[in-house]
Design an enzyme around this catalytic site. Structure first.
Site, short mmCIF file in Angstrom:
data_model
loop_
_atom_site.label_atom_id
_atom_site.label_comp_id
_atom_site.label_asym_id
_atom_site.label_seq_id
_atom_site.Cartn_x
_atom_site.Cartn_y
_atom_site.Cartn_z
N LYS A 22 -1.54 5.91 -12.65
CA LYS A 22 -2.18 6.83 -13.59
C LYS A 22 -3.71 6.77 -13.54
CE LYS A 22 1.97 7.82 -14.61
NZ LYS A 22 2.59 8.93 -13.87
N ARG A 58 8.57 15.53 -9.03
CA ARG A 58 10.01 15.74 -8.80
C ARG A 58 10.45 17.04 -9.46
NH1 ARG A 58 9.67 12.36 -13.44
NH2 ARG A 58 10.40 13.57 -15.23
N GLU A 115 -7.47 5.41 -23.42
CA GLU A 115 -7.74 6.83 -23.68
C GLU A 115 -7.97 7.05 -25.16
OE1 GLU A 115 -4.80 9.12 -20.48
OE2 GLU A 115 -4.37 9.19 -22.63
N HIS A 142 10.38 9.42 -26.92
CA HIS A 142 10.00 9.78 -25.55
C HIS A 142 11.14 10.36 -24.72
CE1 HIS A 142 6.21 8.12 -26.54
NE2 HIS A 142 6.68 6.89 -26.66
C1 MV4 Z 1 -0.84 10.19 -25.56
C2 MV4 Z 1 -0.70 10.67 -26.86
C3 MV4 Z 1 -1.85 10.82 -27.61
N1 MV4 Z 1 -3.05 10.54 -27.08
N2 MV4 Z 1 -2.06 9.92 -25.08
C4 MV4 Z 1 3.82 9.67 -24.60
C5 MV4 Z 1 4.53 9.64 -23.29
C6 MV4 Z 1 3.49 9.57 -22.24
N3 MV4 Z 1 3.77 10.54 -21.23
C7 MV4 Z 1 2.20 9.81 -22.92
N4 MV4 Z 1 2.47 9.96 -24.32
C8 MV4 Z 1 1.47 10.22 -25.21
N5 MV4 Z 1 0.22 10.00 -24.76
C9 MV4 Z 1 -3.13 10.09 -25.83
N6 MV4 Z 1 -4.32 9.80 -25.33
C10 MV4 Z 1 0.57 10.93 -27.34
C11 MV4 Z 1 1.67 10.70 -26.52
C12 MV4 Z 1 2.95 10.98 -27.09
C13 MV4 Z 1 3.77 11.98 -26.58
C14 MV4 Z 1 3.39 12.76 -25.49
C15 MV4 Z 1 4.21 13.74 -24.99
C16 MV4 Z 1 5.44 13.97 -25.60
C17 MV4 Z 1 5.83 13.23 -26.66
C18 MV4 Z 1 5.01 12.22 -27.17
C19 MV4 Z 1 5.42 11.46 -28.27
C20 MV4 Z 1 4.61 10.48 -28.75
C21 MV4 Z 1 3.38 10.22 -28.15
#
Ligand code: MV4
Length: 502
Positions: free
Chosen positions: A116, A292, A200, A235
């Site tokens: 990442k 994918r 972040e 998630h």
């Molecule tokens: C975040 C975020 C808020 N701020 N990053 C969750 C899974 C991973 N792909 C990254 N995720 C998140 N990253 C920052 N800087 C909130 C989430 C997140 C989230 C993102 C996508 C779909 C569902 C989620 C559920 C909780 C938190």
């Protein structure tokens, strides 16, 4: 030209890939573990090879065994599906070395996006907005404190080898910085054997919106618009839809351009997905790229009218894309409901076991991608996803009504499933009016715990009000756009788009 494809996967996705193989005159080869001797994907394939014991490590994740089966069967290509080896750079490379076509991106693209921190750097260089934060690994406790002072709390500490929510910590208070750093590092070490983390800015209450892209080997890259994936639980996605209820044509165009730029920066080939988080003011940030085919790809297929697996195979055959960005459009609306073998009334406990009876929903606008049958026993070794119900409609409202109809008709006995939970979501005002973000399930917890009954009470009225609210909001959003660019989301019948693509 590819004549025979080994599908290095199981369940619904293996069958879905085989369907396209048959349409293209390609022979399909299944692989299976002990637990999957009686699985539908084995029966569906033209040939099948046993690759080992039930645990994935000894079968579906075992590179040598899969390559062996490909050689034995004289398959000229391997389709990895999703999960398992689909985002394994070493597997992509091994296939190439053995002279087998990997239907997917190069090891370079997979590892660039899999790490990442490397992904963030690559994307930043391509001029795409990323979440404010570090592009270097956190070197020490002092370094973490220093960085967080600059970014400002709250922040997310994330593992560079992570993704999909693993090895992630939200930090809201100064006193939690060091404990959270330690926890994130040790979780990452245990899960990925790599404890490198980055930091972040925390984006609160985001939407998860992703763009589907296709890239051929002749420098053509296009996007197939967005998917709204904010309805998720721990998630794990539950429902996806396209178009996104919060999107407008201007932002869509901008994000689409950025998605294409990400794919180019990764020297990508094949089908891929660019994930963004989007806040309520429609500020958007690159989050990660999935290298994918995704679980939710069918909603894009329905609305854009393109078979993504067929495109993957054509691209692997060195063919050029046969259409340009300008020739693509979104026709109507599509929603996918994921059906899991879990008990929604018992904290989503896994519910493996014997399928006594199944009645699959059918009819206009309904697609069912599954793999279970009567008398089949769902093994406990793999993902609890048993099927995907994908519904197309002219408008969002029609699609929701059709989804309710399909869920109502869908009967599975013998195991617990999430079907009734999905019905409750379809009857939740926040979903119906498109007013939801990643906190939807948490926010509507009480509502989603109760059985929904359409008994003409206040609940039913709230849902009707939500539909009206949604339609009004769309109408207002449309009015802010110059008439030349107007697209009509709920009266597309007048447009010359006669083909229903399902
Ligand atoms: C975040 C975020 C808020 N701020 N990053 C969750 C899974 C991973 N792909 C990254 N995720 C998140 N990253 C920052 N800087 C909130 C989430 C997140 C989230 C993102 C996508 C779909 C569902 C989620 C559920 C909780 C938190």
């Amino acid at each position: 030209m590819i004549k025979k494809v080994l599908i290095a996967n199981r369940g619904e996705i293996a069958i879905r890939v085989m369907r396209t193989c048959r349409e293209m005159g390609i022979t399909s080869v299944a692989v299976y573990s002990d637990a999957d001797r009686k699985s539908m994907h084995v029966r569906y394939a033209d040939e099948a090879y046993h690759i080992g014991p039930s645990p994935s490590n000894e079968s579906y994740l075992h590179i040598d065994k899969i390559i062996d089966a490909a050689k034995k069967s004289k398959a000229d290509a391997i389709h990895p599906g999703y999960g398992f080896l689909s985002e394994n750079a070493e597997f992509s490379e091994q296939c190439k070395k053995e002279g087998i076509i990997f239907i997917g991106p190069s090891a370079f693209s997979i590892s660039t996006m899999g790490d990442k921190i490397t992904a963030r750097r690559t994307i930043l260089n391509a001029g795409v907005p990323v979440v404010p934060g570090t592009t270097d690994p956190i070197k020490s406790n002092d370094n973490a404190i220093e960085v967080i002072k600059e970014i400002g709390l709250p922040v997310m500490i994330k593992a560079t080898a992570g993704g999909g929510g693993k090895g992630m910590r939200l930090v809201q208070n100064e006193k939690d910085i060091l404990p959270s750093l330690r926890a994130a590092k040790s979780e990452a070490k245990a899960a990925f054997g790599n404890d490198i983390v980055y930091i972040e800015k925390y984006i609160s209450s985001p939407h998860h919106i992703e763009f589907q892209i296709l890239a051929d080997r002749h420098s053509n890259v296009i996007h197939l618009f967005e998917r709204e994936c904010s309805v998720q639980r721990r998630h794990q996605k539950v429902i996806e839809e396209t178009p996104s209820p919060i999107m407008n044509p201007a932002i869509r165009k901008e994000m689409g351009k950025h998605a294409v730029a990400v794919a180019r920066a990764a020297k990508y080939e094949g089908a891929g997905t660019i994930e963004f988080i989007v806040d309520d003011n429609l500020n958007y940030y690159f989050l990660e790229m999935n290298t994918r085919l995704q679980v939710e790809h069918p909603i894009t297929e329905c609305v854009v009218g393109i078979d993504l697996v067929k495109e993957q195979i054509n691209i692997a055959n060195d063919k050029k894309l046969t259409y340009t960005q300008d020739e693509l459009s979104q026709n109507g609306h599509a929603i996918e409901c994921r059906i899991y073998a879990e008990d929604p009334d018992n904290n989503f406990m896994p519910s493996p076991g014997l399928i006594q009876h199944i009645t699959e929903p059918l009819g206009f606008g309904v697609r069912h991608d599954g793999y279970i049958y009567e008398g089949y026993e769902i093994p406990l070794y793999y993902d609890p996803l048993i099927s995907k119900l994908i519904v197309w409609g002219k408008t969002r409202q029609e699609t929701i009504e059709r989804m309710k109809r399909a869920l109502y008709a869908y009967k599975i006995t013998g195991i617990k499933t999430t079907i009734k939970f999905l019905e409750r979501i379809m009857n939740t005002p926040d979903f119906v009016n498109g007013n939801y973000n990643t906190h939807f399930i948490e926010k509507n917890k009480k509502f989603l715990e109760e059985e929904y009954k359409n008994d003409g009470n206040g609940k039913a009225m709230a849902i009707i009000a939500a539909f009206i609210d949604y339609n009004n909001r769309i109408e207002q959003a449309q009015q802010k756009i110059p008439p030349s660019q107007k697209i009509n989301n709920w009266k597309s019948s007048g447009r010359k788009k006669s083909m229903l693509r399902l």
